[in-house]
Design an enzyme around this catalytic site. Structure first.
Site, PDB file in Angstrom:
ATOM      1  N   SER A 109      -2.367   8.040 -12.759  1.00  0.00           N
ATOM      2  CA  SER A 109      -3.486   8.852 -12.274  1.00  0.00           C
ATOM      3  C   SER A 109      -3.431  10.237 -12.896  1.00  0.00           C
ATOM      4  O   SER A 109      -2.378  10.854 -12.947  1.00  0.00           O
ATOM      5  CB  SER A 109      -3.406   8.994 -10.754  1.00  0.00           C
ATOM      6  N   HIS A 154      -7.367   3.033 -12.020  1.00  0.00           N
ATOM      7  CA  HIS A 154      -6.580   2.561 -13.155  1.00  0.00           C
ATOM      8  C   HIS A 154      -7.451   1.641 -14.006  1.00  0.00           C
ATOM      9  O   HIS A 154      -7.713   0.503 -13.637  1.00  0.00           O
ATOM     10  CB  HIS A 154      -5.349   1.789 -12.675  1.00  0.00           C
ATOM     11  N   HIS A 180       0.799  -2.799 -10.250  1.00  0.00           N
ATOM     12  CA  HIS A 180       1.839  -2.339  -9.333  1.00  0.00           C
ATOM     13  C   HIS A 180       2.424  -3.512  -8.564  1.00  0.00           C
ATOM     14  O   HIS A 180       1.735  -4.495  -8.293  1.00  0.00           O
ATOM     15  CB  HIS A 180       1.251  -1.362  -8.304  1.00  0.00           C
ATOM     16  N   TYR A 184       2.815  -3.537  -5.452  1.00  0.00           N
ATOM     17  CA  TYR A 184       2.078  -3.706  -4.188  1.00  0.00           C
ATOM     18  C   TYR A 184       0.778  -4.496  -4.352  1.00  0.00           C
ATOM     19  O   TYR A 184       0.191  -4.926  -3.372  1.00  0.00           O
ATOM     20  CB  TYR A 184       1.804  -2.356  -3.516  1.00  0.00           C
ATOM     21  N   GLU A 185       0.340  -4.687  -5.603  1.00  0.00           N
ATOM     22  CA  GLU A 185      -0.868  -5.492  -5.800  1.00  0.00           C
ATOM     23  C   GLU A 185      -0.553  -6.970  -5.839  1.00  0.00           C
ATOM     24  O   GLU A 185      -1.353  -7.800  -5.425  1.00  0.00           O
ATOM     25  CB  GLU A 185      -1.521  -5.124  -7.128  1.00  0.00           C
ATOM     26  N   ALA A 212       1.456   9.317 -10.587  1.00  0.00           N
ATOM     27  CA  ALA A 212       1.191  10.294  -9.530  1.00  0.00           C
ATOM     28  C   ALA A 212       2.326  10.160  -8.525  1.00  0.00           C
ATOM     29  O   ALA A 212       2.800   9.054  -8.274  1.00  0.00           O
ATOM     30  CB  ALA A 212      -0.140   9.996  -8.858  1.00  0.00           C
ATOM     31  N   MET A 239       5.066   4.854  -6.158  1.00  0.00           N
ATOM     32  CA  MET A 239       4.953   3.404  -5.975  1.00  0.00           C
ATOM     33  C   MET A 239       4.981   2.635  -7.295  1.00  0.00           C
ATOM     34  O   MET A 239       4.514   1.493  -7.355  1.00  0.00           O
ATOM     35  CB  MET A 239       3.646   3.088  -5.233  1.00  0.00           C
ATOM     36  N   SER A 240       5.497   3.251  -8.354  1.00  0.00           N
ATOM     37  CA  SER A 240       5.463   2.563  -9.660  1.00  0.00           C
ATOM     38  C   SER A 240       6.681   2.964 -10.479  1.00  0.00           C
ATOM     39  O   SER A 240       7.696   3.414  -9.953  1.00  0.00           O
ATOM     40  CB  SER A 240       4.176   2.941 -10.413  1.00  0.00           C
ATOM     41  N   ASN A 246       0.703  15.483  -3.942  1.00  0.00           N
ATOM     42  CA  ASN A 246       0.823  15.824  -2.506  1.00  0.00           C
ATOM     43  C   ASN A 246       2.290  16.088  -2.181  1.00  0.00           C
ATOM     44  O   ASN A 246       3.178  15.721  -2.952  1.00  0.00           O
ATOM     45  CB  ASN A 246       0.310  14.659  -1.644  1.00  0.00           C
ATOM     46  N   HIS A 287      -5.566   7.980  -0.814  1.00  0.00           N
ATOM     47  CA  HIS A 287      -5.746   7.817  -2.259  1.00  0.00           C
ATOM     48  C   HIS A 287      -6.723   8.863  -2.793  1.00  0.00           C
ATOM     49  O   HIS A 287      -6.560   9.373  -3.904  1.00  0.00           O
ATOM     50  CB  HIS A 287      -6.254   6.398  -2.569  1.00  0.00           C
TER      51      HIS A 287
END
Ligand code: HPA
Length: 272
Positions: A28, A59, A81, A83-84, A111, A206-207, A230, A242
């Site tokens: 991101s 993405h 990712h 999580y996908e 990010a 997360m990546s 953040n 997000h």
């Protein structure tokens, strides 16, 4: 897997011509780098045999090659990712394909949330090391002694120095820290963030970590940079989302562009 890699590499090679030694995964906020490429050739992931399709709206999902001020470059705009797909090997084929294409250095961007008050949203942080807090590993099931990958200096020390020098030369702001991988897609709890700080983490995301492990398994030199979107959960009152990630990614994009343009030019002039 080797025939799958050959198929993907053959398809890409036929479209892009000249070999590229440097590849960057755009997380991101770094989409601008793709827009700044000259002689760009864009291949959507869905056209490349076996490449994963990312469902995350921000993405794009394309392999893009071209030149940045004369420096040849290969970009992976968008990533799959864990999580996908529930698969820590989600990026295994793209990374093995880069190796087959002759890529030698892979820079991963993402990010991330910051656990340090002195590293605010919008700033950039060089990843110096990571903590794999997910308990997952993309090499589970891999065979051969090469699977026992040494992860000391996984984030290449010379490449880290180049980033530090590029930050100085360009005036870009660049912090440093240890990145901690949580699987997502939910954000962390405040208690997890406090625990992560005690553990020695500076950034959460997360990546990236599975990609680093896969890339080191392939013998690629690896670098990583986070764009802080953040503070970690519970460190400020705003609710994490997000949308917030995208807002602060945009805020930090110029700084990241300055840094990357400088480091890309340097790596072209003085290869590692
Ligand atoms: N946690 C995990 N992943 C993230 C965050 C976060 O706070 N911000 C951006 N990606």
């Amino acid at each position: 897997m080797s025939t799958e890699i050959d198929k993907a590499a053959d398809y890409i090679r036929a479209r892009i011509g000249e070999q590229k030694r440097l590849a960057i995964v755009l997380g991101s906020g770094l989409g601008g780098l793709a827009d700044a490429l000259q002689d760009a050739i864009t291949i959507p992931y869905q056209e490349i045999p076996g490449f994963p399709i990312s469902g995350v709206a921000s993405h794009a999902g394309a392999l893009i090659t071209g030149h940045m001020d004369g420096a040849p470059l290969l970009l992976l705009a968008g990533r799959a990712h864990y999580y996908e797909h529930g698969d820590a090997r989600a990026m295994a084929l793209p990374i093995s394909t880069l190796k087959a294409l002759g890529v030698e250095t892979l820079i991963l961007t993402n990010a991330a949330g910051s656990l340090r008050k002195d590293v605010p949203p919008g700033s950039a942080s060089l990843i110096t090391d990571h903590i794999n807090f997910s308990g997952l590993n993309p090499l589970i099931g891999a065979e051969g002694n090469e699977r026992f990958v040494d992860l000391c200096d996984a984030y290449d020390p010379e490449l880290r120095d180049r980033f530090r020098a590029a930050a100085k030369a360009s005036g870009a702001e660049l912090h440093e820290g240890v990145y901690v991988w949580f699987s997502g897609p939910s954000f962390e709890t405040p208690a997890e963030i406090r625990a992560t700080r005690v553990m020695g983490g500076d950034l959460v995301g997360m990546s990236t970590v599975p990609e680093v492990i896969l890339a080191r398994h392939q013998g690629l030199r690896v670098g990583g940079v986070s764009l802080i979107t953040n503070y970690g959960a519970g460190m400020e009152s705003e609710v994490l989302s997000h949308e917030m990630t995208m807002r602060f990614a945009a805020k930090g994009a110029n700084n990241m562009m300055k840094l990357f343009k400088t480091v890309i030019a340097d790596l072209h002039k003085n290869p590692l």
